[in-house]
Write a protein that holds these residues in place. Sequence first.
Motif, PDB file in Angstrom:
ATOM      1  N   GLY A   1       0.789  -1.225   0.000  1.00 10.15           N
ATOM      2  CA  GLY A   1       0.000   0.000   0.000  1.00 10.15           C
ATOM      3  C   GLY A   1       0.819   1.271   0.000  1.00 10.15           C
ATOM      4  O   GLY A   1       0.305   2.346   0.316  1.00 10.15           O
ATOM      5  N   ARG A   2       2.079   1.182  -0.401  1.00 10.85           N
ATOM      6  CA  ARG A   2       2.955   2.340  -0.327  1.00 10.85           C
ATOM      7  C   ARG A   2       3.099   3.082  -1.646  1.00 10.85           C
ATOM      8  O   ARG A   2       3.804   4.086  -1.722  1.00 10.85           O
ATOM      9  CB  ARG A   2       4.332   1.932   0.199  1.00 10.85           C
ATOM     10  N   SER A   3       2.458   2.596  -2.681  1.00 11.78           N
ATOM     11  CA  SER A   3       2.419   3.331  -3.946  1.00 11.78           C
ATOM     12  C   SER A   3       0.970   3.700  -4.227  1.00 11.78           C
ATOM     13  O   SER A   3       0.056   3.283  -3.512  1.00 11.78           O
ATOM     14  CB  SER A   3       3.005   2.482  -5.080  1.00 11.78           C
ATOM     15  N   PHE A   4       0.745   4.479  -5.280  1.00  9.14           N
ATOM     16  CA  PHE A   4      -0.598   4.953  -5.576  1.00  9.14           C
ATOM     17  C   PHE A   4      -0.883   4.838  -7.067  1.00  9.14           C
ATOM     18  O   PHE A   4      -0.009   5.103  -7.903  1.00  9.14           O
ATOM     19  CB  PHE A   4      -0.776   6.407  -5.112  1.00  9.14           C
ATOM     20  N   ALA A   5      -2.095   4.410  -7.383  1.00  6.31           N
ATOM     21  CA  ALA A   5      -2.519   4.237  -8.768  1.00  6.31           C
ATOM     22  C   ALA A   5      -4.041   4.256  -8.802  1.00  6.31           C
ATOM     23  O   ALA A   5      -4.701   3.989  -7.782  1.00  6.31           O
ATOM     24  CB  ALA A   5      -1.984   2.915  -9.332  1.00  6.31           C
ATOM     25  N   PRO A   6      -4.616   4.561  -9.977  1.00  7.05           N
ATOM     26  CA  PRO A   6      -6.080   4.461 -10.088  1.00  7.05           C
ATOM     27  C   PRO A   6      -6.543   3.048  -9.755  1.00  7.05           C
ATOM     28  O   PRO A   6      -5.871   2.067 -10.080  1.00  7.05           O
ATOM     29  CB  PRO A   6      -6.342   4.812 -11.554  1.00  7.05           C
ATOM     30  N   TYR A   7      -7.675   2.946  -9.086  1.00 10.90           N
ATOM     31  CA  TYR A   7      -8.208   1.647  -8.700  1.00 10.90           C
ATOM     32  C   TYR A   7      -8.857   0.971  -9.906  1.00 10.90           C
ATOM     33  O   TYR A   7      -9.279   1.636 -10.859  1.00 10.90           O
ATOM     34  CB  TYR A   7      -9.229   1.817  -7.578  1.00 10.90           C
ATOM     35  N   ASP A   8      -8.943  -0.338  -9.860  1.00  8.61           N
ATOM     36  CA  ASP A   8      -9.491  -1.120 -10.964  1.00  8.61           C
ATOM     37  C   ASP A   8     -11.016  -0.955 -11.013  1.00  8.61           C
ATOM     38  O   ASP A   8     -11.732  -1.435 -10.121  1.00  8.61           O
ATOM     39  CB  ASP A   8      -9.118  -2.594 -10.776  1.00  8.61           C
TER      40      ASP A   8
END
Length: 383
Positions: free
Chosen positions: A242-249
């Motif tokens: 959980g230490r990176s960030f990206a748009p959720y699926d």
Amino acid sequence: MLKTFAPVLSAKPAVRLAGATIALAAALTGCAGAPPAPSATSKPVEAAAKAASAGPHWQRLHLGTGAGYDFPVYASHRLDGDLSRIREVVFVQHGLQRNGDDYYAAGAALLKASGRNPDEVLLVAPNFPGTPDHGKGFDGMPQWSVQGWMSGENAVNTPFTVSSLQVLDDLMAYVTDKARLPQVARVTVAGHSGGAQIVHRYAVLNNVDERIRARGIDLRYVVANPSSYLYFTPVRPAGADGRSFAPYDKAVCPNYDKYRYGMQDIVPYAKGANGLSLYQRYAGRQVTYLAGTEDNDPNHRVLDKACGAEAEGPTRLRRARGYLRYERYLASPGLVIRHQAYEVVGVGHDQARMFGSQCGARAVFGMAESANPDGAACRAPQL
């Protein structure tokens, strides 16, 4: 305009804080089963138990402009009386059960234990009437859906259309009116669980914070163990840690970024708000986050398990840590984030022990750690 109600919110007798506010844990958290036995962490509020057991004061407060509306609160002083000595106001916001009486009683015990002069502190527990509360004395008042009040939605009973966030605005206007409380210098708005959800969203979305602080009133928010947070952009914690960030699926959750988790389809109270602009403003507001290290059950009975909440993490503790990382992820160089965060060691989803911890009692009631040596210990977030 204020009226004092003769009835009480429920038929149960006045709450007694046996040993400490831990005796209230089951009622305050919405958890089933008997409360745990008092422990060493309960000792600071033991002496305050009898003072808090006399029963809360239920008052009917008239708020708003124009015709306005009536709203129920518990308060430590008569709000239509002399409030000229009040220097500090503390709001304690109930959770999903809408049991403001219990929250008031627990807050009163902690306030007593803090050693503060009760003549100078106004403790207020707002009580949002829900649609299941018919017959409990809320006739002629706004009512909200069971979870709508936590998000800032509008009341659902005609002729009322007021947002629960507007209610907090109106309460804020009431207690910061120098004609009514000429000496008030500090206001704290604290919530746990469902109460923390509305407090967090209010801290993000309200348009009165800076104006209040510009008048010399110290306005603070305490957000403890909410099930979810409001994200400003479409990214969410990603990766196994959980230490990176990206748009959720979106195949997993098509509406994960809709309000109350994201900025899409936001409530009318905040219509037209821009996520990044809100973040930059929010970073400058005085917020304290509290997360219990044992609030880590992905199957907790009252944990929000909607996919929009699951996109933030599997447990409240993981969601809290993810949101703190997210605030730093969004921060531009030079942006000062005026937020504090603590993990309360060994405590789960328990309002009484969270606010009775060393960092919790300090954040909510200004209680020095030296006066609360047996409160649960706190540490920096494990990010």
